[in-house]
Design a protein around this motif. Sequence first.
Motif, short mmCIF file in Angstrom:
data_model
loop_
_atom_site.label_atom_id
_atom_site.label_comp_id
_atom_site.label_asym_id
_atom_site.label_seq_id
_atom_site.Cartn_x
_atom_site.Cartn_y
_atom_site.Cartn_z
N ASP A 277 0.83 -1.21 0.00
CA ASP A 277 0.00 0.00 0.00
C ASP A 277 0.85 1.25 0.00
O ASP A 277 0.44 2.29 -0.50
N ARG A 278 2.01 1.17 0.61
CA ARG A 278 2.86 2.34 0.68
C ARG A 278 3.86 2.40 -0.45
O ARG A 278 4.85 3.13 -0.39
N ASN A 279 3.59 1.61 -1.48
CA ASN A 279 4.42 1.64 -2.69
C ASN A 279 5.89 1.38 -2.44
O ASN A 279 6.76 2.01 -3.04
N LEU A 280 6.19 0.47 -1.52
CA LEU A 280 7.58 0.09 -1.31
C LEU A 280 7.90 -1.19 -2.04
O LEU A 280 9.01 -1.39 -2.51
N ILE A 281 6.92 -2.07 -2.10
CA ILE A 281 7.14 -3.34 -2.79
C ILE A 281 5.94 -3.63 -3.70
O ILE A 281 4.88 -3.04 -3.55
N VAL A 282 6.17 -4.53 -4.65
CA VAL A 282 5.07 -5.05 -5.47
C VAL A 282 5.13 -6.56 -5.38
O VAL A 282 6.21 -7.16 -5.47
N LEU A 283 3.99 -7.18 -5.21
CA LEU A 283 3.93 -8.65 -5.21
C LEU A 283 3.18 -9.07 -6.48
O LEU A 283 2.21 -8.44 -6.87
N ARG A 284 3.66 -10.11 -7.12
CA ARG A 284 2.87 -10.67 -8.22
C ARG A 284 3.11 -12.15 -8.20
O ARG A 284 4.02 -12.64 -7.51
N SER A 285 2.28 -12.92 -8.91
CA SER A 285 2.59 -14.34 -8.91
C SER A 285 3.02 -14.74 -10.31
O SER A 285 2.61 -14.14 -11.30
N ASP A 286 3.90 -15.71 -10.35
CA ASP A 286 4.34 -16.19 -11.66
C ASP A 286 3.25 -17.12 -12.20
O ASP A 286 2.19 -17.28 -11.58
N GLY A 287 3.50 -17.73 -13.35
CA GLY A 287 2.45 -18.51 -14.02
C GLY A 287 1.85 -19.61 -13.15
O GLY A 287 0.70 -19.99 -13.34
N VAL A 288 2.62 -20.12 -12.17
CA VAL A 288 2.12 -21.25 -11.39
C VAL A 288 1.81 -20.86 -9.95
O VAL A 288 1.86 -21.69 -9.05
N GLY A 289 1.49 -19.61 -9.75
CA GLY A 289 1.00 -19.18 -8.43
C GLY A 289 2.08 -18.98 -7.39
O GLY A 289 1.78 -18.90 -6.21
N ARG A 290 3.35 -18.89 -7.81
CA ARG A 290 4.40 -18.65 -6.81
C ARG A 290 4.64 -17.15 -6.71
O ARG A 290 4.61 -16.44 -7.71
N ARG A 291 4.91 -16.69 -5.48
CA ARG A 291 5.00 -15.25 -5.24
C ARG A 291 6.37 -14.71 -5.65
O ARG A 291 7.40 -15.31 -5.32
N VAL A 292 6.34 -13.55 -6.31
CA VAL A 292 7.58 -12.84 -6.65
C VAL A 292 7.46 -11.45 -6.05
O VAL A 292 6.41 -10.82 -6.14
N LEU A 293 8.54 -10.99 -5.41
CA LEU A 293 8.49 -9.68 -4.76
C LEU A 293 9.53 -8.75 -5.39
O LEU A 293 10.68 -9.14 -5.60
N SER A 294 9.10 -7.54 -5.74
CA SER A 294 10.05 -6.54 -6.24
C SER A 294 10.05 -5.35 -5.31
O SER A 294 9.01 -4.98 -4.76
N VAL A 295 11.21 -4.75 -5.17
CA VAL A 295 11.31 -3.51 -4.39
C VAL A 295 11.19 -2.35 -5.36
O VAL A 295 11.99 -2.23 -6.29
N ILE A 296 10.17 -1.51 -5.15
CA ILE A 296 9.89 -0.43 -6.09
C ILE A 296 11.04 0.59 -6.08
O ILE A 296 11.58 0.92 -5.04
N GLY A 297 11.38 1.04 -7.28
CA GLY A 297 12.42 2.06 -7.39
C GLY A 297 13.79 1.44 -7.53
O GLY A 297 14.54 1.76 -8.43
N ALA A 298 14.12 0.49 -6.65
CA ALA A 298 15.45 -0.09 -6.67
C ALA A 298 15.57 -1.16 -7.77
O ALA A 298 16.66 -1.43 -8.28
N GLY A 299 14.47 -1.76 -8.14
CA GLY A 299 14.50 -2.75 -9.21
C GLY A 299 14.98 -4.13 -8.77
O GLY A 299 15.18 -5.01 -9.60
N TRP A 300 15.17 -4.38 -7.48
CA TRP A 300 15.55 -5.71 -7.03
C TRP A 300 14.33 -6.62 -7.06
O TRP A 300 13.23 -6.20 -6.70
N GLU A 301 14.55 -7.88 -7.43
CA GLU A 301 13.40 -8.79 -7.51
C GLU A 301 13.81 -10.17 -7.04
O GLU A 301 14.88 -10.66 -7.37
N THR A 302 12.95 -10.79 -6.26
CA THR A 302 13.26 -12.14 -5.79
C THR A 302 12.96 -13.16 -6.89
O THR A 302 12.29 -12.84 -7.87
N LEU A 303 13.42 -14.36 -6.70
CA LEU A 303 12.95 -15.47 -7.53
C LEU A 303 11.58 -15.88 -6.99
O LEU A 303 11.20 -15.49 -5.88
N PRO A 304 10.83 -16.68 -7.76
CA PRO A 304 9.55 -17.13 -7.24
C PRO A 304 9.73 -17.92 -5.93
O PRO A 304 10.68 -18.69 -5.79
N GLY A 305 8.85 -17.69 -4.96
CA GLY A 305 8.92 -18.42 -3.70
C GLY A 305 8.24 -19.78 -3.84
O GLY A 305 7.90 -20.20 -4.96
#
Length: 492
Positions: A460-488
């Motif tokens: 909500d505070r625009n620090l991170i974005v969560l999305r899921s990959d094609g098979v429902g695994r969560r991926v997290l990105s840090v807004i602005g910095a462009g860092w992104e996790t692998l799917p959990g």
Amino acid sequence: MNSMITMGDVPGGGPAQMDLGELLATRLLVQGNSGSGKSHLLRRLLEQSARMVQQAIIDPEGDFVSLAEKFGHLVIEAADHSEMALHAAGERMRVHRASVVLNLEGLDADQQMRWAAAFMGGMFEVPRQHWYPVLVVVDEAQLFAPAAAGEVSDEARRQSLGAMTNLMCRGRKRGLAGIIATQRLAKLAKNVAAEASNFLMGRTFLDIDMARAADLLGMERRQAESFRDLERGTFVALGPALCRRPSVVRIGVVETDSRSAGPVLAPFAPPEAPVHDLILAPVAAQDMPARARRPAPVPQPDLLSQLAAHGEAQMNRAEPEDELETPTSQAEREAGMAAILRDMLGDEEAAFRPAPVLYQDFLVRCRIAGLGRNALDMRRFGRLLATARSGVSRDLSESSDWQQAESLAAGLPEDLQGVFLFLARAAIEQQPCPADADIARVYGTASNGRARRLLGWLEDRNLIVLRSDGVGRRVLSVIGAGWETLPGVADA
Ligand SMILES: Nc1ncnc2c1ncn2[C@@H]1O[C@H](COP(=O)(O)OP(=O)(O)OP(=O)(O)O)[C@@H](O)[C@H]1O
Ligand SMILES: [Mg+2]
């Protein structure tokens, strides 16, 4: 146990009783125009039941803080705490079974809604073993469950309406019994009002409110006209916890004071000096009151700093001036303290205890190592702890990425910094997105729901974005910095 309390008397007909056991299951709606005696009625109900059932009072005007003196309610000054802290307080008041007054005075409308929603959310989401009955009294309920969009943000309205709907519609199973009072029935969201089966209707002038009241009570609208003539402190009662047919009840006396005593006519003598001079004398610039809506609050030390101050005072007492401390350079001392903290966090059991508890332990260990007098204060300890809990390696901690992560974290409430750094590390190192349970552990809780809320909050505070990959695994990105996790892991 006899669960009857006496609310007052039925004019010409003996005491007016209320069955608390029934009330817990069937909830209560009180309505009446300003000055009709709703707050007085709530106070009577709270006083009579204070020794029988746990209570939570959502108090927009600070009207009920006086219950603390006589009945030991904890008063939470909402303006001194974060939204997250109130969510936790809502949970903890149920765990520890403490009666609480949530004083929302001094917050603007938007904040009042969000803070109250956070607190009620905490009460609602507490684990099942703590579902003991609680009376949840909400005065001026139309503020928290408005029928129409007003000037507050959509987000605040959504949260607060959601919390009120949960309280009134889904609260019973969880032990929450909603008791709501409103000046204007027409301004209260219909679904919230409709869930109460007990009613106390006080003096009402506007046709639209009278019509709503008649509908709720199943009366002819013509009959509802009688609400106009009710005296202050007199209500028409109906419902399984009260009486089976509409009956007039006169509310009895109360033991504690209300702050909203209302205007009282008092004789006054004319002023001595000419009024013009008294009122319009020039004002010196330094005497000009600030234009702030309310005086700046005196900063209250939060619980953590109080604990820290307490710890320091203890330590100073224990260490006389001439006691020898191993003299070391600043760098050595800091390395020593970091080592102590690493050591503490190495112990799986202890690692995720709440920060104030760890801090006390830390102070003791510092003293043993001869670092007592130079030990970190609570704030700096909190930062070190956040860094340690994030699991960052020494190499990474010296990188510019990490400095950026730390400066992002610095803008967050202290209790969230560790979680954010933990997520940021996973993203910087391109590891899989952490599971809810791991996030919860870093936050020092066993609740996965809490972990998901933390993520929601950061999103909500625009620090991170969560999305899921094609098979429902969560991926997290840090807004602005462009860092992104692998799917959990799936369904994390
Ligand atoms: N049953 C009663 N016996 C004695 N005094 C009462 C009674 N009911 C209300 N009063 C007094 O009347 C005044 C107004 O009552 P109260 O504050 O409860 O009204 P209210 O309906 O909550 O009004 P508002 O909607 O403006 O908050 C208070 O000073 C209160 O002490
Ligand atoms: Mg009132």
